[in-house]
Motif scaffolding. Sequence first.
Motif, short mmCIF file in Angstrom:
data_model
loop_
_atom_site.label_atom_id
_atom_site.label_comp_id
_atom_site.label_asym_id
_atom_site.label_seq_id
_atom_site.Cartn_x
_atom_site.Cartn_y
_atom_site.Cartn_z
N VAL B 105 24.44 -27.88 -23.66
CA VAL B 105 24.91 -26.97 -22.48
C VAL B 105 25.12 -28.06 -20.74
CG1 VAL B 105 24.09 -25.76 -20.49
CG2 VAL B 105 23.79 -25.23 -22.48
N ASN B 107 24.29 -28.89 -17.50
CA ASN B 107 24.04 -28.09 -16.46
C ASN B 107 23.98 -29.79 -15.51
OD1 ASN B 107 21.69 -29.51 -17.29
ND2 ASN B 107 20.43 -27.46 -17.33
N SER B 109 25.09 -31.27 -12.00
CA SER B 109 26.06 -30.92 -10.38
C SER B 109 27.25 -31.47 -10.86
CB SER B 109 24.73 -30.98 -9.59
OG SER B 109 25.09 -32.14 -9.16
N ASP B 110 27.81 -31.01 -10.04
CA ASP B 110 29.01 -31.56 -9.88
C ASP B 110 29.23 -33.52 -8.67
OD1 ASP B 110 30.70 -29.31 -10.36
OD2 ASP B 110 31.50 -29.12 -8.38
#
Lengths: 336, 235
Positions: B105, B107, B109-110
């Motif tokens: 996954v 996860n 951040s940008d």
Amino acid sequence: MPQQHPAQVRPAPAPPYREPAGLLALLVVAGFAALALGRFWLADWGQHHPAAQAWVTVFVSITLQSLPFLLLGVTLGAVISVLVPARWLQAALPRRQALAVPVAGAAGVVLPGCECASVPVAGALMRQGLPAAPALAFLLAAPAVNPIVLVATAVAFPGRPEMMVARLVASLLAATAMGWLWLRFGRPEWLRLPSLNQDAHQHGRASAFAQAMQHDLLHAGGFLVLGAMLAATVNVLVPTDWLATLGGQVVVSVIVLSLLAVAVAICSEADAFVAASFTQFSPTAMLAFMVVGPMVDVKLASMQAGTFGRAFAARFAPATFVVAVACAVAIGTVLL
Amino acid sequence: MRRQLQWLVLVTLGCVVAHVGLTDLHLRYVQPFMRPALIVTGAVLVLLGLADLLMALRRGHHEQGHGAAPRTTWLLLLPVLCIGALTPPALGSYSAQRAVDVSAVDNRSDEEIEAGFEALAQDDVLELTLAEFNERAYWDESKSLEGRTVRLVGFVSRSGEQDWELARMMMQCCAADAAAILVTVTGQASPARDQWVEVEGVWQPDDASIDPGSQPPTLAATRVTAIPAPRNGYE
């Protein structure tokens, strides 16, 4: 469990308190013997029964993780029961109950615990004369909308703040709806609040405080263990990697994750990370998992049965499930 | 439950919870940050139990049914028995095989995606956690792992002839929400299931799946050493 004691039928002078010393000694000795024998016989049992071993690990984990939060809730409940005058609570909320419900729901922001803490607190609020509808809205909202849970949700879904907003809105909506439903359809006789020992006040505040804590702890504690047993069973029997294959269909995915949230009873602080790992599921299904979990799961329903009575839990938990799923789907459709 | 036995249940449970908190046992079941909470909970339970005994003795007569706890209270002794007699270990291969592989996954951040991965240390053998290894194997476009010898520590979650699986479990709160991190190992014989090992080897980029999660990243092992289980089995 009422005792079959002569003093119960006839109000004669109570007999002197006598610790059943023989029974106690027997219990302690039997306990130690069982532990010693268990450790000897069961030294490598786990290698032969990996599923059973995983069950015990998960069961012990859920119990250990929940107990501090239950104790926090019980302590707050005792503060409310013993130290906060009933009129303060009534003054803090709008007099009209229909208005008091959403205010109480929003007040859930201040209780930084998971669902185990909110049950004894809601029980204490009702005992102090807070009407049931706002107390129930608080019970449902508190585990889902407190800052710790919201921050955890934001961290679990980086770059998607709408998940946190949707969770906050859907949870408040569901809690408020349940409070209003209780106002409209709820009957007081469904609620059975175990009363505190009335003579506690004769022994001073410290004693009353300890008794309130101990009372709430013993009434909810056993049911907490029962819920942990159920959740551990599901945890071990249902492989989560297999669930991922069900994520394709829209309707099925919402129902599957909602039911999973009820069955696995994961702390509201952790459920966002679990939801985020179901990558094959739609965002709305993930939202349903996070809205349903803190409001109705096996551990919570079990504790509600212990604190408010079975008649209450049997009606309240299924109704909450339906309302929470509906709110999650509605908000998910609009926001996600 | 008999009123007279309530204090005993509270004291027993409190002792066990405090014991788990004071020893390394808590690392098997909950996150390390729960340790103070467990110790305080254990102490408060013991104090509540002793207060109950004291009040009962001072009052000098039986509680007349009133305030007696429900029968379910006995269940509080079940975790005591489980911890005392069985002392279950941290989650192992059974759970790892059935859990979601959380490393698949993304996860980040940008900003983290924008910044990319930090340069790896210049050590001859890189010590990485399984999560760090998988993160770079799955998402690092600069392929910083390529050609580097890494050392991973985990337990064997699946044994096999051709390849086997190395795993660590990862939890957010407690073992109930644990997910797995998996690495496929090739090139060396498979140790027994649940054996803790230290594996040295090189990432096989060709085998790393394009679709994360369908197959764990592969490590071509050059050396596999059996080691005792670490203090904290979770990553």
